[in-house]
Design a protein around this motif. Structure first.
Motif, PDB file in Angstrom:
ATOM      1  N   ASN A   1      19.137   7.165  22.619  1.00 41.45           N
ATOM      2  CA  ASN A   1      18.865   7.174  21.174  1.00 41.45           C
ATOM      3  C   ASN A   1      19.299   5.885  20.487  1.00 41.45           C
ATOM      4  O   ASN A   1      18.969   5.670  19.324  1.00 41.45           O
ATOM      5  CB  ASN A   1      19.502   8.389  20.484  1.00 41.45           C
ATOM      6  CG  ASN A   1      20.987   8.476  20.726  1.00 41.45           C
ATOM      7  OD1 ASN A   1      21.408   8.879  21.803  1.00 41.45           O
ATOM      8  ND2 ASN A   1      21.783   8.086  19.752  1.00 41.45           N
ATOM      9  N   GLN A   2      20.045   5.027  21.195  1.00 40.38           N
ATOM     10  CA  GLN A   2      20.405   3.724  20.601  1.00 40.38           C
ATOM     11  C   GLN A   2      20.673   2.727  21.726  1.00 40.38           C
ATOM     12  O   GLN A   2      20.646   3.067  22.898  1.00 40.38           O
ATOM     13  CB  GLN A   2      21.633   3.870  19.701  1.00 40.38           C
ATOM     14  CG  GLN A   2      22.890   4.325  20.417  1.00 40.38           C
ATOM     15  CD  GLN A   2      24.124   4.204  19.511  1.00 40.38           C
ATOM     16  OE1 GLN A   2      24.340   3.156  18.911  1.00 40.38           O
ATOM     17  NE2 GLN A   2      24.887   5.276  19.420  1.00 40.38           N
TER      18      GLN A   2
ATOM     19  N   ARG B   1      22.534  13.082  23.630  1.00 44.41           N
ATOM     20  CA  ARG B   1      23.341  14.306  23.511  1.00 44.41           C
ATOM     21  C   ARG B   1      23.220  15.001  22.161  1.00 44.41           C
ATOM     22  O   ARG B   1      23.613  16.153  22.021  1.00 44.41           O
ATOM     23  CB  ARG B   1      24.799  13.986  23.763  1.00 44.41           C
ATOM     24  CG  ARG B   1      25.369  12.986  22.776  1.00 44.41           C
ATOM     25  CD  ARG B   1      26.809  12.675  23.074  1.00 44.41           C
ATOM     26  NE  ARG B   1      27.210  11.490  22.327  1.00 44.41           N
ATOM     27  CZ  ARG B   1      28.450  11.136  22.106  1.00 44.41           C
ATOM     28  NH1 ARG B   1      29.422  11.864  22.624  1.00 44.41           N
ATOM     29  NH2 ARG B   1      28.734  10.057  21.428  1.00 44.41           N
TER      30      ARG B   1
ATOM     31  N   THR C   1      25.283  -4.514  21.355  1.00 46.46           N
ATOM     32  CA  THR C   1      25.128  -3.103  20.982  1.00 46.46           C
ATOM     33  C   THR C   1      26.410  -2.641  20.295  1.00 46.46           C
ATOM     34  O   THR C   1      27.436  -3.327  20.340  1.00 46.46           O
ATOM     35  CB  THR C   1      24.896  -2.204  22.221  1.00 46.46           C
ATOM     36  OG1 THR C   1      26.089  -2.218  23.013  1.00 46.46           O
ATOM     37  CG2 THR C   1      23.712  -2.659  23.052  1.00 46.46           C
TER      38      THR C   1
ATOM     39  N   THR D   1      28.411  -0.478  21.257  1.00 43.44           N
ATOM     40  CA  THR D   1      29.485  -0.290  22.229  1.00 43.44           C
ATOM     41  C   THR D   1      30.164  -1.611  22.579  1.00 43.44           C
ATOM     42  O   THR D   1      31.381  -1.691  22.699  1.00 43.44           O
ATOM     43  CB  THR D   1      28.929   0.391  23.503  1.00 43.44           C
ATOM     44  OG1 THR D   1      28.749   1.764  23.196  1.00 43.44           O
ATOM     45  CG2 THR D   1      29.871   0.269  24.679  1.00 43.44           C
TER      46      THR D   1
END
Ligand SMILES: NC(=O)c1ccc[n+]([C@@H]2O[C@H](COP(=O)([O-])OP(=O)(O)OC[C@H]3O[C@@H](n4cnc5c(N)ncnc54)[C@H](OP(=O)(O)O)[C@@H]3O)[C@@H](O)[C@H]2O)c1
Length: 305
Positions: free
Chosen positions: A23-24, A49, A241, A243
């Motif tokens: 989703n990303q 999720r 990103t 993360t």
């Protein structure tokens, strides 16, 4: 090499691709790239999720001007290994299997968090899930299929303390699982550093992902190469990103997610499969030697993905 889209096809005319944690970030860019490179009859499952995030991402990707293939959002929390098995059964029953599977999900860690406190989730998302995907979706792969696990350059064995090498070198999947659970136990009992495990979770986690792929690839190599099928791990390089961003002060060298996805998708659509890449950790089209690397010193962990 980029080739005609039909090169990954099997006997069925329409193909199924699946990306986890999509989703990303890189996962989403992989779905976008698959949707633009595959055919209108093909289906790309964008999984993640959270229902709303998956639904929104699937809608947005579908609306992109370059999207050709159908994109469907599916909730798949990769820590639910039964759900992975059910999805594999469903794909087998409805479509005769899957053509492209990309295991990409990762749990986000922040520099200020305790790595030990986040270890269970991190290991479940990156490692337990990878084992389940290899076990359930590996056998569901159709001839000429592709199963890629997104690892990183830290996935080569040399990044671990030599005392730990025997746990992963030449290991089968059960032995890799045992090594991962030993690492998890050592974190819980606070013996990890004494045993040689680095505090930074990403290194053992990525080595274990690459070792798991190598284990399954060793079992299937002959059959897969005969059917034009590829199982490999991939290193996307440094990607901007949510993360990775908190870990870096200099982003000038980072790729956008779509740039990083391109190199991974070139591997997906390369035909024929290069036997030198089969089962290996592939970075920008080249295999990274399994024994490469040196254990990172603590301060380096902030600088290199
Ligand atoms: N970024 C880099 O520089 C870099 C470098 C080398 C390797 N990689 C690898 O590239 C892959 C993608 O990383 P990224 O930077 O794109 O991360 P990201 O943007 O944070 O994306 C991670 C994705 O994983 C999902 N996820 C987390 N837990 C999950 C779970 N239990 N079940 C299903 N999905 C879950 C997240 O969903 P939510 O949105 O719900 O949180 C998100 O969609 C990872 O394997 C990473 O290790 C990245």
């Amino acid at each position: 090499m980029n080739v005609a889209l039909s090169s990954v096809a099997c006997m069925n005319t329409s193909r199924i691709a699946l990306v986890t944690g999509a989703n990303q970030g890189l996962g989403r860019a992989l779905v976008e790239g698959l949707a633009s490179r595959m055919n209108p009859d093909d289906l790309v499952l964008l999984t993640g999720r959270n229902h709303q995030r998956v639904k929104d991402a699937a809608r947005e990707v579908t609306q992109l001007p370059g999207a050709r293939a159908r994109v469907e959002g599916r909730v798949l929390d990769v820590t639910d290994t039964d759900a992975i098995a059910r999805l594999a059964d469903e794909l087998g029953g409805r479509y005769g299997g899957a053509d492209v599977v990309i295991s990409n999900a990762v749990a986000r860690l922040l520099p200020e968090e305790s790595q030990a406190e986040r270890a269970d989730e991190f290991i479940d998302v990156s490692n337990t899930a990878t084992h389940a995907i290899l076990r359930s979706l590996g056998p569901a792969l159709r001839p000429r299929g592709r199963l890629l696990v997104v690892a990183s350059r830290f996935g080569t064995l040399g990044h671990l303390d030599p005392r730990l090498h025997h746990l992963f070198d030449g290991a089968n999947l059960e032995q890799v699982e045992y090594a991962v659970e030993s690492w998890r136990r050592a974190i819980h009992t606070r013996n990890a550093e004494e045993a040689g495990w680095p505090r930074w979770l990403n290194v053992p986690s990525k080595v274990a992902q690459v070792a798991a792929v190598r284990a399954i690839a060793a079992e299937r190599r002959e059959h897969d190469l005969a059917t034009g099928t590829l199982i490999a791990s991939v290193c996307p390089g440094m990607v901007d990103t949510a993360t990775s961003r908190p870990w870096f002060s200099d982003y000038s060298q980072a790729q956008s997610p779509s740039q990083a996805a391109d190199a991974v998708l070139d591997l997906v659509f390369a035909d024929p499969v290069d036997p030198a890449l089969y089962g290996e950790l592939v970075r920008f089209g080249k295999a990274l030697p399994w024994l490469d690397g040196t254990p990172p010193v603590e301060q380096d962990r902030m600088l290199t993905p």
